[in-house]
Design a protein around this motif. Sequence first.
Motif, PDB file in Angstrom:
ATOM      1  N   UNK A   1       0.845  -1.193   0.000  1.00  0.00           N
ATOM      2  CA  UNK A   1       0.000   0.000   0.000  1.00  0.00           C
ATOM      3  C   UNK A   1       0.882   1.245   0.000  1.00  0.00           C
ATOM      4  N   UNK A   2       0.582   2.230  -0.869  1.00  0.00           N
ATOM      5  CA  UNK A   2       1.377   3.456  -0.907  1.00  0.00           C
ATOM      6  C   UNK A   2       1.348   4.192   0.431  1.00  0.00           C
ATOM      7  N   UNK A   3       2.479   4.748   0.801  1.00  0.00           N
ATOM      8  CA  UNK A   3       2.648   5.509   2.031  1.00  0.00           C
ATOM      9  C   UNK A   3       3.463   6.751   1.697  1.00  0.00           C
ATOM     10  N   UNK A   4       3.572   7.714   2.648  1.00  0.00           N
ATOM     11  CA  UNK A   4       4.457   8.860   2.385  1.00  0.00           C
ATOM     12  C   UNK A   4       5.877   8.437   2.030  1.00  0.00           C
ATOM     13  N   UNK A   5       6.356   7.366   2.645  1.00  0.00           N
ATOM     14  CA  UNK A   5       7.696   6.868   2.332  1.00  0.00           C
ATOM     15  C   UNK A   5       7.745   6.341   0.897  1.00  0.00           C
ATOM     16  N   UNK A   6       6.680   5.660   0.482  1.00  0.00           N
ATOM     17  CA  UNK A   6       6.595   5.181  -0.900  1.00  0.00           C
ATOM     18  C   UNK A   6       6.621   6.349  -1.866  1.00  0.00           C
ATOM     19  N   UNK A   7       5.822   7.376  -1.598  1.00  0.00           N
ATOM     20  CA  UNK A   7       5.781   8.548  -2.471  1.00  0.00           C
ATOM     21  C   UNK A   7       7.162   9.183  -2.586  1.00  0.00           C
ATOM     22  N   UNK A   8       7.836   9.345  -1.438  1.00  0.00           N
ATOM     23  CA  UNK A   8       9.156   9.973  -1.445  1.00  0.00           C
ATOM     24  C   UNK A   8      10.158   9.129  -2.229  1.00  0.00           C
ATOM     25  N   UNK A   9      10.111   7.812  -2.039  1.00  0.00           N
ATOM     26  CA  UNK A   9      11.040   6.931  -2.749  1.00  0.00           C
ATOM     27  C   UNK A   9      10.819   7.008  -4.254  1.00  0.00           C
ATOM     28  N   UNK A  10       9.561   7.021  -4.676  1.00  0.00           N
ATOM     29  CA  UNK A  10       9.266   7.086  -6.110  1.00  0.00           C
ATOM     30  C   UNK A  10       9.668   8.427  -6.700  1.00  0.00           C
TER      31      UNK A  10
ATOM     32  N   UNK B   1       8.386   0.263   5.386  1.00  0.00           N
ATOM     33  CA  UNK B   1       8.328  -0.190   3.997  1.00  0.00           C
ATOM     34  C   UNK B   1       8.638   0.945   3.028  1.00  0.00           C
ATOM     35  N   UNK B   2       9.127   0.556   1.873  1.00  0.00           N
ATOM     36  CA  UNK B   2       9.425   1.477   0.781  1.00  0.00           C
ATOM     37  C   UNK B   2      10.623   2.371   1.052  1.00  0.00           C
ATOM     38  N   UNK B   3      11.609   1.810   1.716  1.00  0.00           N
ATOM     39  CA  UNK B   3      12.900   2.471   1.837  1.00  0.00           C
ATOM     40  C   UNK B   3      13.614   2.357   0.496  1.00  0.00           C
ATOM     41  N   UNK B   4      14.245   3.438   0.057  1.00  0.00           N
ATOM     42  CA  UNK B   4      14.977   3.434  -1.206  1.00  0.00           C
ATOM     43  C   UNK B   4      16.469   3.392  -0.901  1.00  0.00           C
ATOM     44  N   UNK B   5      17.163   2.419  -1.487  1.00  0.00           N
ATOM     45  CA  UNK B   5      18.611   2.292  -1.306  1.00  0.00           C
ATOM     46  C   UNK B   5      19.322   2.459  -2.651  1.00  0.00           C
TER      47      UNK B   5
ATOM     48  N   UNK C   1      17.395   0.235  -5.231  1.00  0.00           N
ATOM     49  CA  UNK C   1      16.656  -0.865  -4.606  1.00  0.00           C
ATOM     50  C   UNK C   1      15.556  -0.283  -3.724  1.00  0.00           C
ATOM     51  N   UNK C   2      14.313  -0.668  -3.999  1.00  0.00           N
ATOM     52  CA  UNK C   2      13.188  -0.352  -3.125  1.00  0.00           C
ATOM     53  C   UNK C   2      13.047  -1.513  -2.137  1.00  0.00           C
ATOM     54  N   UNK C   3      13.035  -1.230  -0.853  1.00  0.00           N
ATOM     55  CA  UNK C   3      12.842  -2.278   0.146  1.00  0.00           C
ATOM     56  C   UNK C   3      11.386  -2.224   0.599  1.00  0.00           C
ATOM     57  N   UNK C   4      10.618  -3.244   0.226  1.00  0.00           N
ATOM     58  CA  UNK C   4       9.182  -3.264   0.510  1.00  0.00           C
ATOM     59  C   UNK C   4       8.832  -4.477   1.363  1.00  0.00           C
ATOM     60  N   UNK C   5       9.366  -4.488   2.581  1.00  0.00           N
ATOM     61  CA  UNK C   5       9.121  -5.636   3.451  1.00  0.00           C
ATOM     62  C   UNK C   5       9.547  -5.257   4.866  1.00  0.00           C
ATOM     63  N   UNK C   6       8.608  -5.338   5.813  1.00  0.00           N
ATOM     64  CA  UNK C   6       8.962  -4.993   7.193  1.00  0.00           C
ATOM     65  C   UNK C   6       9.904  -6.023   7.800  1.00  0.00           C
ATOM     66  N   UNK C   7      10.043  -7.169   7.151  1.00  0.00           N
ATOM     67  CA  UNK C   7      11.029  -8.138   7.622  1.00  0.00           C
ATOM     68  C   UNK C   7      12.459  -7.675   7.292  1.00  0.00           C
ATOM     69  N   UNK C   8      12.580  -6.741   6.343  1.00  0.00           N
ATOM     70  CA  UNK C   8      13.889  -6.250   5.923  1.00  0.00           C
ATOM     71  C   UNK C   8      14.177  -4.838   6.405  1.00  0.00           C
ATOM     72  N   UNK C   9      13.131  -4.051   6.599  1.00  0.00           N
ATOM     73  CA  UNK C   9      13.296  -2.666   7.049  1.00  0.00           C
ATOM     74  C   UNK C   9      12.077  -2.282   7.861  1.00  0.00           C
ATOM     75  N   UNK C  10      12.243  -1.524   8.921  1.00  0.00           N
ATOM     76  CA  UNK C  10      11.105  -1.173   9.772  1.00  0.00           C
ATOM     77  C   UNK C  10      10.054  -0.339   9.063  1.00  0.00           C
TER      78      UNK C  10
END
Length: 220
Positions: free
Chosen positions: A1-10, A206-210, A195-204
Amino acid sequence: MPTPCFDAACIHAARYLLAARARHPAARTLVAGVSGIDGSGKTLVTRTLVELLRASGAHALHVPSDPWLAPTTPGEGALERYERSRGHVRLLAEVVRPVADSRTLPTGGRAGAPGYRRSAWRDVDILLVDGNFLFRRESRGAFDLRLWVDCTAETATERLLAGGDDPGGVIARVTMPAQAIHLACDVPRAAAQLVFVNDVRLAPEPWLLLPLPQRIPSPA
């Protein structure tokens, strides 16, 4: 689901693509691949990037590669599925490379994106291709830029099963094991510039951009 973090990463990724387009030869289309395992969110990323690029004035098109893949056959195993995951090779030959070379899909070429009129394939600035297995070692060089959407198999499987039925347990028996082979043999994540990280198992969140936006290098 899109979030502010998703918007910023995109937004950061779209700016990266636009900067790469500005440095790209004017007579050629910039080709970007967006890949990840099933359920990672790569199609959502691709569609959002296309919208942002168009809003910035770029003529961007989205071509999904999954329709070019051979369907899973009864009794097919994970290794066979991986070996048969080369449908995008035809997509690259029939659509991507002709557009990359001339910014236009030649007459008679197959329009690989449903809903696009022939006129849409003229003067293409950026072509985004999304799908599984795009960054196999033998085909990753077809992309000027590579974006990976990171997600664990556990999370992806949960998302896929939540979205509908899974007759015969294909997701656990074939889909995810075949993509695990891809990850091990081709190491696609390492081939990506972003790299978009879209998984809370990998990052607290979602949608962290690396790499982090402030550390993203300028595209060559």
